[in-house]
Design a protein around this motif. Sequence first.
Motif, PDB file in Angstrom:
ATOM      1  N   SER A 199       0.842  -1.187   0.000  1.00 32.93           N
ATOM      2  CA  SER A 199       0.000   0.000   0.000  1.00 32.93           C
ATOM      3  C   SER A 199       0.878   1.238   0.000  1.00 32.93           C
ATOM      4  CB  SER A 199      -0.882  -0.012   1.239  1.00 32.93           C
ATOM      5  OG  SER A 199      -1.534   1.209   1.347  1.00 32.93           O
ATOM      6  N   GLU A 201      -0.128   4.019   1.111  1.00 33.96           N
ATOM      7  CA  GLU A 201      -0.489   4.829   2.279  1.00 33.96           C
ATOM      8  C   GLU A 201      -0.282   4.018   3.555  1.00 33.96           C
ATOM      9  OE1 GLU A 201      -4.576   5.874   1.550  1.00 33.96           O
ATOM     10  OE2 GLU A 201      -4.071   6.081  -0.568  1.00 33.96           O
ATOM     11  N   LYS A 202       0.281   4.681   4.548  1.00 35.02           N
ATOM     12  CA  LYS A 202       0.551   3.943   5.781  1.00 35.02           C
ATOM     13  C   LYS A 202      -0.744   3.582   6.523  1.00 35.02           C
ATOM     14  CE  LYS A 202       1.593   7.894   8.808  1.00 35.02           C
ATOM     15  NZ  LYS A 202       0.250   8.204   9.172  1.00 35.02           N
ATOM     16  N   GLU A 203      -1.856   4.267   6.148  1.00 35.19           N
ATOM     17  CA  GLU A 203      -3.133   3.997   6.812  1.00 35.19           C
ATOM     18  C   GLU A 203      -3.770   2.707   6.306  1.00 35.19           C
ATOM     19  OE1 GLU A 203      -2.492   6.839   5.243  1.00 35.19           O
ATOM     20  OE2 GLU A 203      -2.191   8.227   6.915  1.00 35.19           O
ATOM     21  N   LYS A 204      -3.224   2.153   5.229  1.00 31.48           N
ATOM     22  CA  LYS A 204      -3.833   0.945   4.680  1.00 31.48           C
ATOM     23  C   LYS A 204      -2.824  -0.200   4.712  1.00 31.48           C
ATOM     24  CE  LYS A 204      -7.177   3.088   1.647  1.00 31.48           C
ATOM     25  NZ  LYS A 204      -7.563   3.376   0.281  1.00 31.48           N
ATOM     26  N   ALA A 205      -3.312  -1.388   5.068  1.00 30.27           N
ATOM     27  CA  ALA A 205      -2.432  -2.557   5.071  1.00 30.27           C
ATOM     28  C   ALA A 205      -2.218  -3.004   3.622  1.00 30.27           C
ATOM     29  CB  ALA A 205      -3.086  -3.662   5.873  1.00 30.27           C
ATOM     30  N   ASP A 206      -1.160  -3.791   3.413  1.00 31.94           N
ATOM     31  CA  ASP A 206      -0.902  -4.294   2.064  1.00 31.94           C
ATOM     32  C   ASP A 206      -2.049  -5.192   1.623  1.00 31.94           C
ATOM     33  OD1 ASP A 206       1.482  -3.004   2.282  1.00 31.94           O
ATOM     34  OD2 ASP A 206       2.600  -4.788   2.884  1.00 31.94           O
ATOM     35  N   GLU A 207      -2.318  -5.162   0.332  1.00 33.31           N
ATOM     36  CA  GLU A 207      -3.347  -6.050  -0.211  1.00 33.31           C
ATOM     37  C   GLU A 207      -2.668  -7.287  -0.779  1.00 33.31           C
ATOM     38  OE1 GLU A 207      -7.241  -5.621  -2.283  1.00 33.31           O
ATOM     39  OE2 GLU A 207      -6.335  -3.650  -2.616  1.00 33.31           O
ATOM     40  N   TYR A 208      -3.437  -8.297  -1.057  1.00 31.38           N
ATOM     41  CA  TYR A 208      -2.843  -9.475  -1.670  1.00 31.38           C
ATOM     42  C   TYR A 208      -3.794 -10.086  -2.681  1.00 31.38           C
ATOM     43  CZ  TYR A 208      -5.160 -11.262   2.557  1.00 31.38           C
ATOM     44  OH  TYR A 208      -6.057 -11.506   3.553  1.00 31.38           O
ATOM     45  N   VAL A 228      -9.139 -10.006  -2.067  1.00 36.96           N
ATOM     46  CA  VAL A 228     -10.083  -9.860  -0.955  1.00 36.96           C
ATOM     47  C   VAL A 228     -11.210  -8.917  -1.408  1.00 36.96           C
ATOM     48  CG1 VAL A 228     -10.357  -9.073   1.429  1.00 36.96           C
ATOM     49  CG2 VAL A 228      -8.248 -10.162   0.719  1.00 36.96           C
ATOM     50  N   ASN A 229     -12.431  -9.282  -1.126  1.00 41.40           N
ATOM     51  CA  ASN A 229     -13.625  -8.529  -1.529  1.00 41.40           C
ATOM     52  C   ASN A 229     -13.863  -8.524  -3.038  1.00 41.40           C
ATOM     53  OD1 ASN A 229     -14.660  -7.727   0.948  1.00 41.40           O
ATOM     54  ND2 ASN A 229     -13.288  -5.975   1.077  1.00 41.40           N
ATOM     55  N   PHE A 240     -12.980 -17.176  -3.063  1.00 40.47           N
ATOM     56  CA  PHE A 240     -12.686 -15.972  -2.286  1.00 40.47           C
ATOM     57  C   PHE A 240     -11.253 -16.014  -1.774  1.00 40.47           C
ATOM     58  CE2 PHE A 240     -17.016 -14.484  -1.809  1.00 40.47           C
ATOM     59  CZ  PHE A 240     -17.730 -15.622  -2.103  1.00 40.47           C
ATOM     60  N   ILE A 242      -8.984 -15.521   0.957  1.00 43.24           N
ATOM     61  CA  ILE A 242      -9.223 -15.417   2.401  1.00 43.24           C
ATOM     62  C   ILE A 242      -7.948 -15.059   3.163  1.00 43.24           C
ATOM     63  CG2 ILE A 242      -9.934 -16.739   4.451  1.00 43.24           C
ATOM     64  CD1 ILE A 242     -12.267 -16.081   2.678  1.00 43.24           C
ATOM     65  N   LYS A 297       6.314   1.085  18.682  1.00 41.35           N
ATOM     66  CA  LYS A 297       6.599   2.192  19.616  1.00 41.35           C
ATOM     67  C   LYS A 297       6.782   1.716  21.050  1.00 41.35           C
ATOM     68  CE  LYS A 297       1.839   3.566  20.352  1.00 41.35           C
ATOM     69  NZ  LYS A 297       0.846   4.580  20.199  1.00 41.35           N
TER      70      LYS A 297
ATOM     71  N   HIS B 111      -5.288   2.941  12.714  1.00 40.94           N
ATOM     72  CA  HIS B 111      -4.681   1.657  12.365  1.00 40.94           C
ATOM     73  C   HIS B 111      -4.770   1.440  10.858  1.00 40.94           C
ATOM     74  CE1 HIS B 111      -4.383   0.550  16.548  1.00 40.94           C
ATOM     75  NE2 HIS B 111      -5.634   0.942  16.709  1.00 40.94           N
ATOM     76  N   PRO B 112      -3.796   0.714  10.305  1.00 42.49           N
ATOM     77  CA  PRO B 112      -3.913   0.398   8.879  1.00 42.49           C
ATOM     78  C   PRO B 112      -5.203  -0.383   8.613  1.00 42.49           C
ATOM     79  CG  PRO B 112      -1.755  -0.226   9.714  1.00 42.49           C
ATOM     80  CD  PRO B 112      -2.585   0.150  10.902  1.00 42.49           C
ATOM     81  N   LEU B 113      -5.866  -0.015   7.543  1.00 46.51           N
ATOM     82  CA  LEU B 113      -7.153  -0.648   7.231  1.00 46.51           C
ATOM     83  C   LEU B 113      -6.902  -1.971   6.532  1.00 46.51           C
ATOM     84  CD1 LEU B 113     -10.168  -0.029   7.421  1.00 46.51           C
ATOM     85  CD2 LEU B 113     -10.027   0.957   5.156  1.00 46.51           C
ATOM     86  N   PRO B 115      -7.388  -5.403   4.371  1.00 41.63           N
ATOM     87  CA  PRO B 115      -8.031  -5.513   3.054  1.00 41.63           C
ATOM     88  C   PRO B 115      -9.516  -5.849   3.122  1.00 41.63           C
ATOM     89  CG  PRO B 115      -5.923  -6.623   3.023  1.00 41.63           C
ATOM     90  CD  PRO B 115      -6.150  -6.206   4.437  1.00 41.63           C
ATOM     91  N   ARG B 118     -11.816  -2.938   3.209  1.00 40.70           N
ATOM     92  CA  ARG B 118     -11.840  -1.966   2.116  1.00 40.70           C
ATOM     93  C   ARG B 118     -12.973  -2.301   1.164  1.00 40.70           C
ATOM     94  NH1 ARG B 118      -5.693  -2.042   0.412  1.00 40.70           N
ATOM     95  NH2 ARG B 118      -4.965  -2.372   2.530  1.00 40.70           N
ATOM     96  N   ILE B 192     -19.675 -11.394   0.162  1.00 37.77           N
ATOM     97  CA  ILE B 192     -18.663 -10.972  -0.813  1.00 37.77           C
ATOM     98  C   ILE B 192     -17.252 -11.182  -0.264  1.00 37.77           C
ATOM     99  CG2 ILE B 192     -17.715  -8.909  -1.948  1.00 37.77           C
ATOM    100  CD1 ILE B 192     -20.663  -7.951  -2.184  1.00 37.77           C
ATOM    101  N   SER B 193     -17.122 -10.992   1.039  1.00 34.85           N
ATOM    102  CA  SER B 193     -15.785 -11.023   1.621  1.00 34.85           C
ATOM    103  C   SER B 193     -15.404 -12.402   2.179  1.00 34.85           C
ATOM    104  CB  SER B 193     -15.727  -9.976   2.724  1.00 34.85           C
ATOM    105  OG  SER B 193     -14.439  -9.826   3.179  1.00 34.85           O
TER     106      SER B 193
END
Lengths: 445, 260
Positions: A199, A201-208, A228-229, A240, A242, A297, B111-113, B115, B118, B192-193
């Motif tokens: 990602s 953006e640090k606010e979002k986790a990596d997608e896969y 995912v989704n 899906f 998962i 931290k 926190h990181p969102l 997947p 989303r 869906i998820s």
Amino acid sequence: MLKFFDRIFLSVPLTIFLILSLGLISLLGVTPSLKSIFSSPWFLAYLCGIVVMMLYCSVRRWPWLIKHYCYNRHIFSGPKPNSSYFSADGKDIFNLRFDTASARPAPVQLDRIFSKRGYRKTASREGESGEKKFFYEKAKLNIFGAHVVHLAVAVLLLAGIVTAWGGKFYDFTIREGETVRLEGTDASLTLEKFVILPSAEKEKADEYASRLRINRPGKPIEWQTVKVNRPLRIDGVRLFQIRFNLNIEKLRLGISRGKDNQPLKSLSLGLDQRVEVPELNIAVELKNFMPDFSLDKNNQVTSRSHMLKNPAAYLLLYSPAASTAPAEQVWIFRGMIMPHGKSAEPEDKQLHFMLDDIKVYYTSGIKYARNPGEYLTYAGLIILVAGSFLSTSQFYRGLLVTVKEDAAGAVAAVSARAMKCKNVFTLEKEITIMVNEMKQGANRA
Amino acid sequence: MMTGVIALYFLSLVFFLADGKFRKKFLAFAENGALFAGWALHAYLLVTRALQAHRFPLTDTYETLILFAWLLAVISFFAASRLEFRWIKLLGIGVALCLLIFSLFINDEIHPLMPALRSGWLYFHVGAYIIAYASFAIAFGLSLVFIGIFIFSRGAHKAALDDLEGMTFRMIDVGFPFLTVGLACGSIWASISWGRFWNWDAKEVWALTTWLIYAGCLHLRHTRNLRGINATVLAAAGFIVILFTYIGVNLFFSTLHSYS
């Protein structure tokens, strides 16, 4: 016969018992050890019973509802308005007299006031001796609301039964390059590549995502990505994304000595595996592999991502080799030499450790779902939402208004009876407002 | 900034009570002024959070709490003017204040969102639930007032009790369709998820229990003429189950909704 069915399927105590016991079973089933009750045949039979009851209740009620909906067509045809639609006390909700000599005729005024509040005149009759009757209604579809919800719950339970009977759901893992046969279809799947999409953006986790090659006999090869989704549909089966696993294929520990890092040994070992090195009289063990080592931290070790950005492993060093407690525990990294700090040897003879060869592979965790009740569930959910809005957003109101004008048209007596309303509180408020408006109209005149 | 919001809401409550006692125009004006300023600042806080997180603030307990409090203040204001009962504002803002003070003790880190979160369904699912919860919170407050008056006056003040009961159920009528939308959207999103509409997860089962309680409450009222103390006690019980679903389930069960 019908009475017999009515006694069973329209029984309120039985309904209450079934709903309460369903609630109790559901709450018990939350416990992991009892979760299997939801797929047991008796639970399905139980759901079937509720569905039959709800459908019967719904079907029996609809003719009455349609009659109620069309009531305005017959309201003045009988000798008296149907008493089951009106409150039992038979009282008027208001009874007023107006001086309308210099104002618009009372029916016109009434029509303006009622229309302003959303009422529609759906029937009228002119009687003898100047008496006029009007039937005003609003939010008529609300009559069906609760029954639409009933129907929706029955459809959803039915969908649940169809799913439990004919559906299949399970998770499987597939390794990069591996081919599996997709159950219930003639397709075979090959995981060509599993990728982690970092990602920005640090606010979002990596997608896969899994890149799949789909092979069907006699058809061209297809390539599809499942994320995912973003499920993938193949011949009625949905797949899906998962989860995934990072697996270590190869991990090598390099041991060197002295300031010039003279290589001594390169060990291939797995995690949690104690390996002795007799020539150095030590034993080593690697624990807790971190693909992207970092400290949070609170100074706790964590992995920032699932990619091999800063791989590290926790080394337990036993010296002498036979000792049970480790002489030293330290994080070692790829390409970074870590000295055996607690060694009694002089510095130029000290041992150094380093991770020097790491190979990992990913396995993709995919859910297989074949759900014959899918579209029925969607239909049930849509009906449920529609029914809940219909049943509570506005309540049906019907007012039977009688206007009696004297021969000269100077004085009018207006009275009204309300049909049964599910929300008396707002009906009373509305009637108060309308009566005030009528009085103001009369005063202005 | 949160302290400022709390201070403004508190000020609004003080002016509300003073207005109730002295009936002065400027006090009503000051009350509404403090309330609007509190809303505006609260809304600014939500927007700032959304900009920082690059998404609507709906994904964790802290974010849902502050949105819940904002909606409570908004809905209570409109309900008070629509139902012509100004004390609803006191209930709404009082509960909003409690939620905001509680949120001060919760980790507010972004926190990181993950997947799975989303998805556009998140906003419909959580948004609808929060609107429903805010309406039910006001209904709960009204039902407590009803129960209090009923117990202490031993059933006297019938007109006031009837009005309170009517308002309680009007707020439940408002919240119920949104509760249904939340449940339906959650189910579609799960399909869906996670591949299934229904997973018999603890949170899902408790959410269904909540829906059944409110559906039963409305059903009994409309068809069996459930009225008075029994009706309001059932309505109050519904909100206690909501609180357990919202906060308690995550404490006592392992659930797929552990992030919420």
